[in-house]
Design an enzyme around this catalytic site. Structure first.
Site, PDB file in Angstrom:
ATOM      1  N   CYS A 273     -63.861  19.568 -26.326  1.00 50.02           N
ATOM      2  CA  CYS A 273     -63.081  18.987 -25.698  1.00 50.02           C
ATOM      3  C   CYS A 273     -62.172  17.806 -26.726  1.00 50.02           C
ATOM      4  O   CYS A 273     -61.532  17.603 -26.856  1.00 50.02           O
ATOM      5  CB  CYS A 273     -63.026  19.305 -24.310  1.00 50.02           C
ATOM      6  SG  CYS A 273     -63.755  20.182 -23.660  1.00 50.02           S
TER       7      CYS A 273
ATOM      8  N   HIS B   8     -56.088  15.467 -23.236  1.00 50.28           N
ATOM      9  CA  HIS B   8     -57.530  16.846 -22.780  1.00 50.28           C
ATOM     10  C   HIS B   8     -57.047  17.960 -21.751  1.00 50.28           C
ATOM     11  O   HIS B   8     -56.547  17.030 -20.720  1.00 50.28           O
ATOM     12  CB  HIS B   8     -58.484  16.992 -23.082  1.00 50.28           C
ATOM     13  CG  HIS B   8     -59.121  18.067 -22.892  1.00 50.28           C
ATOM     14  ND1 HIS B   8     -58.727  19.315 -23.317  1.00 50.28           N
ATOM     15  CD2 HIS B   8     -60.509  17.941 -22.376  1.00 50.28           C
ATOM     16  CE1 HIS B   8     -60.090  20.475 -22.844  1.00 50.28           C
ATOM     17  NE2 HIS B   8     -60.800  19.932 -22.098  1.00 50.28           N
TER      18      HIS B   8
ATOM     19  N   ASN C 215     -57.644  26.184 -19.848  1.00 50.05           N
ATOM     20  CA  ASN C 215     -57.591  24.749 -20.948  1.00 50.05           C
ATOM     21  C   ASN C 215     -58.128  25.643 -22.369  1.00 50.05           C
ATOM     22  O   ASN C 215     -59.446  26.137 -21.845  1.00 50.05           O
ATOM     23  CB  ASN C 215     -59.239  24.292 -20.272  1.00 50.05           C
ATOM     24  CG  ASN C 215     -60.586  23.031 -20.597  1.00 50.05           C
ATOM     25  OD1 ASN C 215     -60.265  22.632 -22.188  1.00 50.05           O
ATOM     26  ND2 ASN C 215     -61.045  22.703 -20.072  1.00 50.05           N
TER      27      ASN C 215
END
Length: 339
Positions: free
Chosen positions: A116, A266, A296
């Site tokens: 990430c 993120h 995500n």
């Protein structure tokens, strides 16, 4: 005037497969469509097909970028590929991508496994290569297929993650100011077990035990070869680390919250990002989000957000954009770019 690293453009590859909240609600009757959206802010997630691979997705994103910018592959002299789902344990997927794209054999190519925070780390690596004269044009790629690590009976992660690849062209320009600057990094390996695929590496190789599924207290099924996330611990780490990261990046850049035009964090999920925005005191107008139709996508979330904002004419030339990546590792990184 000095040679400064600058982002010239970003393109993405989004797999055609989709996992919608309606599909998840059908599979998990105790979770309604509204409940899934309320918890995550996500409506659907791109899911890689059986024929998608890390390299094929990376190549598709790069070719789209080359076409958009009218750039020839032979002008690239370094390939940086951020992924936690490479084609193979070895060889390096970046080398496979170099060959498939027709990038010259004198170009450098490497993979880095960071998740990430990886895009911001990649920008730092590209900046170092360019501003030390080692490279003139760097292709920074993110390519993630987390769906390959997720047990379909584990709604705790299946509702969150999507698959995607992005390609960013970073090149040197003659300029008197920094265009990618203020880098701050962090890592804390004590959190390794809170976001992990336990089996499959050199520490615990795959065995028959790797595929034995067990149920957790919430009824989620997974095996040691599947992705595990301790959501509560990840949230606690994020809320503790990211506000400090933002403050450090702003201080290093001699900026404050009001000096930043846009912010791209993120894209973990809506709940986490809402809390972070309030803690860091950015306005909704500054704070760009893209998770709704992507979920995500790990290292791809930040470049996806930048590409989407540029396409929607939300992001304008000359604006200062704060980027913050954080998650698996634990690892975190921030920087300020001039678009």
């Amino acid at each position: 005037m000095h040679n400064k690293a600058s982002i010239r453009g970003i393109a993405s590859y989004i797999p055609s497969g989709r996992l919608t909240n309606e599909q998840l609600a059908d599979e998990f009757p105790d979770w309604s469509v509204d409940k899934i959206y309320e918890k995550t802010g996500i409506e659907s997630r791109p899911i890689a097909s059986d024929t998608d691979t890390c390299s094929s997705m990376a190549v598709s994103a790069a070719r789209k970028l080359f076409e958009r910018l009218n750039v020839k592959p032979e002008t690239i002299d370094y390939v940086l590929l951020c992924t936690q789902s490479p084609d193979y344990k070895l060889p390096t997927t970046a080398c496979i991508v170099q060959n498939q794209l027709g990038i010259p054999t004198h170009a450098g190519a490497l993979d880095f496994n960071l998740g990430c925070s990886g895009y911001v780390y990649g920008l730092s690596l590209a900046k170092g290569l360019i501003e030390t004269g080692q490279s003139s044009r760097v292709l920074l790629i993110t390519s993630e297929l987390y769906s390959r690590y997720i047990n379909k009976q584990d709604k705790s992660v299946r509702t969150l993650f999507g698959d995607a690849a992005t390609a960013t062209l970073i090149e040197g320009v003659k300029y008197d100011k920094e265009l990618i600057a203020g880098f701050v990094f962090g890592s804390d390996g004590s959190g390794d077990k809170n976001l992990i695929v336990p089996h499959g590496g050199s520490k615990i190789p795959i065995s028959a035990e790797s595929y034995i599924t067990v149920s957790d207290n919430s009824g989620n099924l997974r095996s040691p070869s599947d992705l595990f996330m301790n959501g509560a611990e990840i949230l606690a780490f994020t809320l503790k680390s990211v506000p400090k990261l933002v403050s450090a990046v702003l201080e290093k850049s001699s900026l404050d919250v009001t000096s930043i035009d846009k912010v791209v964090f993120h894209q973990a999920n809506k709940f986490m990002l809402d809390k972070l925005r309030k803690k860091t005191k950015f306005t909704e107008e500054q704070f760009l989000v893209s998770y709704r139709n992507y979920g995500n996508t790990v290292s791809s979330t930040i470049p996806l957000g930048l590409e989407l904002a540029a396409q929607q004419n939300i992001l304008h030339k000359g604006e200062k954009v704060l980027l913050c990546g954080f998650g698996v590792g634990y690892s975190w990184a921030g920087t300020v770019i001039t678009w």
